[in-house]
Design a protein around this motif. Structure first.
Motif, short mmCIF file in Angstrom:
data_model
loop_
_atom_site.label_atom_id
_atom_site.label_comp_id
_atom_site.label_asym_id
_atom_site.label_seq_id
_atom_site.Cartn_x
_atom_site.Cartn_y
_atom_site.Cartn_z
N GLU A 61 0.84 -1.20 0.00
CA GLU A 61 0.00 0.00 0.00
C GLU A 61 0.88 1.25 0.00
O GLU A 61 0.57 2.24 -0.66
N ALA A 62 1.98 1.18 0.73
CA ALA A 62 2.89 2.33 0.77
C ALA A 62 3.46 2.61 -0.62
O ALA A 62 3.58 3.76 -1.04
N LEU A 63 3.83 1.57 -1.32
CA LEU A 63 4.37 1.74 -2.67
C LEU A 63 3.34 2.40 -3.58
O LEU A 63 3.66 3.25 -4.41
N ARG A 64 2.09 2.02 -3.40
CA ARG A 64 1.03 2.57 -4.26
C ARG A 64 0.73 4.02 -3.90
O ARG A 64 0.70 4.91 -4.75
N VAL A 65 0.51 4.27 -2.60
CA VAL A 65 0.11 5.60 -2.16
C VAL A 65 1.20 6.63 -2.39
O VAL A 65 0.94 7.78 -2.78
N SER A 66 2.46 6.21 -2.20
CA SER A 66 3.55 7.16 -2.33
C SER A 66 3.77 7.62 -3.75
O SER A 66 4.42 8.63 -3.99
N GLY A 67 3.25 6.86 -4.71
CA GLY A 67 3.47 7.20 -6.10
C GLY A 67 4.84 6.79 -6.59
O GLY A 67 5.23 7.11 -7.71
N ILE A 68 5.61 6.11 -5.75
CA ILE A 68 6.94 5.67 -6.16
C ILE A 68 6.83 4.62 -7.26
O ILE A 68 7.65 4.55 -8.15
N ARG A 69 5.79 3.81 -7.19
CA ARG A 69 5.61 2.82 -8.24
C ARG A 69 4.20 2.95 -8.80
O ARG A 69 3.21 2.93 -8.08
N HIS A 70 4.09 3.10 -10.10
CA HIS A 70 2.77 3.16 -10.73
C HIS A 70 2.92 2.80 -12.19
O HIS A 70 4.00 2.85 -12.77
N SER A 71 1.82 2.38 -12.79
CA SER A 71 1.77 2.00 -14.21
C SER A 71 2.85 0.98 -14.55
O SER A 71 3.37 0.96 -15.67
N GLY A 72 3.19 0.11 -13.60
CA GLY A 72 4.17 -0.93 -13.85
C GLY A 72 5.60 -0.45 -13.93
O GLY A 72 6.51 -1.21 -14.25
N LYS A 73 5.84 0.84 -13.66
CA LYS A 73 7.19 1.39 -13.77
C LYS A 73 7.75 1.66 -12.38
O LYS A 73 7.05 2.09 -11.47
N THR A 74 9.03 1.41 -12.23
CA THR A 74 9.71 1.66 -10.96
C THR A 74 10.43 2.98 -11.03
O THR A 74 11.23 3.21 -11.93
N GLN A 75 10.13 3.86 -10.09
CA GLN A 75 10.72 5.19 -10.06
C GLN A 75 12.11 5.17 -9.41
O GLN A 75 12.45 4.25 -8.67
N PRO A 76 12.93 6.21 -9.67
CA PRO A 76 14.31 6.24 -9.15
C PRO A 76 14.40 6.07 -7.64
O PRO A 76 15.30 5.39 -7.15
N ALA A 77 13.47 6.67 -6.89
CA ALA A 77 13.53 6.57 -5.42
C ALA A 77 13.41 5.11 -4.98
O ALA A 77 14.11 4.67 -4.06
N LEU A 78 12.51 4.38 -5.62
CA LEU A 78 12.34 2.97 -5.25
C LEU A 78 13.51 2.14 -5.75
O LEU A 78 13.97 1.22 -5.06
N ASN A 79 14.01 2.45 -6.93
CA ASN A 79 15.16 1.72 -7.46
C ASN A 79 16.34 1.78 -6.50
O ASN A 79 16.99 0.77 -6.21
N ARG A 80 16.62 2.98 -5.99
CA ARG A 80 17.74 3.15 -5.08
C ARG A 80 17.52 2.34 -3.80
O ARG A 80 18.44 1.69 -3.29
N LEU A 81 16.30 2.36 -3.29
CA LEU A 81 15.98 1.64 -2.07
C LEU A 81 16.09 0.12 -2.29
O LEU A 81 16.60 -0.61 -1.44
N LEU A 82 15.61 -0.35 -3.43
CA LEU A 82 15.68 -1.77 -3.72
C LEU A 82 17.12 -2.24 -3.85
O LEU A 82 17.48 -3.32 -3.37
N GLN A 83 17.95 -1.44 -4.49
CA GLN A 83 19.36 -1.79 -4.61
C GLN A 83 20.02 -1.83 -3.24
O GLN A 83 20.84 -2.71 -2.95
N TRP A 84 19.66 -0.86 -2.40
CA TRP A 84 20.18 -0.86 -1.03
C TRP A 84 19.74 -2.13 -0.30
O TRP A 84 20.53 -2.77 0.41
#
Length: 365
Positions: A61-84
């Motif tokens: 839900e956090a991923l959805r509400v934050s707008g970090i991930r939408h339309s099947g695309k991963t945004q830079p903020a989430l990419n950095r966090l996932l790599q971490w």
């Protein structure tokens, strides 16, 4: 979580005393310690902090509400966090995808291999399903051999696409288990076709320079004798199909178990296996498919016996969700396999739980 809670801030949060004192006043000392640890590692953004401190139930839900991930695309903020999270997590997170396009997508999204492709999966749709059904119906007739050749050709093409998409990453495949094949001889003949198509695909990939890391899983054998029989059968088909090339093919052998397996029998099979996959989705019990944490506990006796027999054996939990992770860590499971939609949440939640344990051994994420 509301939109307001997430806000739009991307500012870096370092070790500010005022922020830490405010959190301590509210009783969140464990989270404060976590953020201090993150700060020492180089700082994190506001969005990343909120994701890391969200409960496992709230991550998606956090991923959805934050707008970090939408339309099947991963945004830079989430990419950095996932790599971490991948750098700070020992738990290996693998995909369940069974088609080339999905495998390519999941690996780009950080999946660390394909944890399970069911042997019968490709036969459930498309031309492969039509030819397979025709072959089953033609059993004992003159057309049977023709349909078998067609099936192996199509199946081989499918496996080649899977290995090419996997690009040398681990790929686990279970032996075909089709309930409509009541006769053991019919089932063995279908598995023979599966193995021949797999080995011919590996041979082609090898000639093309594509690395294949195949794990072959015996599907719910009843005891160690059956597992040994399956292992010998696989070796026999490999020798007949690959001949002199067999020595160049790498195969790891494992077992796909459900919660109904006898723990003693599971331990005996573990003694001979390279990997054990605990299949939370293989049960017919509807209550076990609802994603509650008891799904992991269902395997506790099996895991305990396996640990006593072979402590370092790789254990993989198939069908994992974020809500399972606490019990997965408690049981000492090394790898999880999940749907594409769960990959990001499990990667983040796993890193968060491991970091909390390092900061406070008594904390339970």
């Amino acid at each position: 979580m509301t939109q307001r809670q997430w806000g739009a801030g991307n500012e870096r949060l370092y070790e500010h005393e005022a922020w830490g004192e405010a959190e301590e006043a509210n009783g969140f000392t464990t989270e404060t310690d976590l953020l201090k640890h993150f700060a020492m590692a180089g700082g994190v953004t506001h969005e990343e902090v909120l994701l890391l401190l969200a409960s496992p139930d709230d991550i998606e839900e956090a991923l959805r509400v934050s707008g970090i991930r939408h339309s099947g695309k991963t945004q830079p903020a989430l990419n950095r966090l996932l790599q971490w999270s991948d750098r700070n997590r020992r738990l290996k997170v693998m995909s369940q995808s069974a088609d080339a396009d999905s495998i390519i997508h999941d690996l780009k999204q950080g999946a660390q291999g394909i944890g399970l492709i069911r042997g019968e999966e490709a036969l459930r749709h498309g031309l492969l399903q039509e030819v397979y059904s025709a072959w089953i119906q033609a059993s004992g007739t003159e057309k049977s051999a023709l349909f078998r050749r067609r099936l192996i050709t199509l199946w081989k093409t499918y496996w080649v696409s899977v290995f090419q998409a996997a690009k040398g990453n681990k790929c686990a495949v279970s032996m075909l288990h089709d309930e409509q094949l009541m006769n053991s001889l019919d089932r063995r003949e279908a598995q023979d076709a599966q193995l021949e198509s797999l080995f011919r695909a590996m041979e082609q990939c090898s000639m093309e320079g594509t690395d294949c890391q195949l794990e072959l899983l015996a599907t719910r054998p009843s005891d160690v004798d059956e597992f040994i029989s399956i292992h010998r059968f696989i070796e026999e088909v490999a020798e007949q199909t690959l001949m002199d090339q067999k020595r160049f093919v790498r195969i790891r052998y494992g077992v796909l178990l459900d919660k109904g397996m006898n723990p003693s029998a599971a331990a005996e099979m573990a003694r001979l296996a390279d990997v054990i996959v605990l299949d939370a989705e293989g049960t017919k019990d509807p209550a076990s498919l609802e994603g509650n944490s008891d799904r992991v506990s269902d395997f506790s006796d099996i895991i305990s016996r396996i640990r006593r027999m072979k402590p370092q054996l790789t254990l993989r939990f198939n069908g994992a969700a974020t809500t399972d992770l606490r019990m997965i860590y408690r049981q000492g499971i090394h790898e999880v396999c999940c749907q594409s939609s769960e990959l990001a949440a499990i990667r983040i939640t796993g890193a968060r739980l491991e970091m909390r344990r390092r900061c406070s051994p008594l904390a339970d994420g």
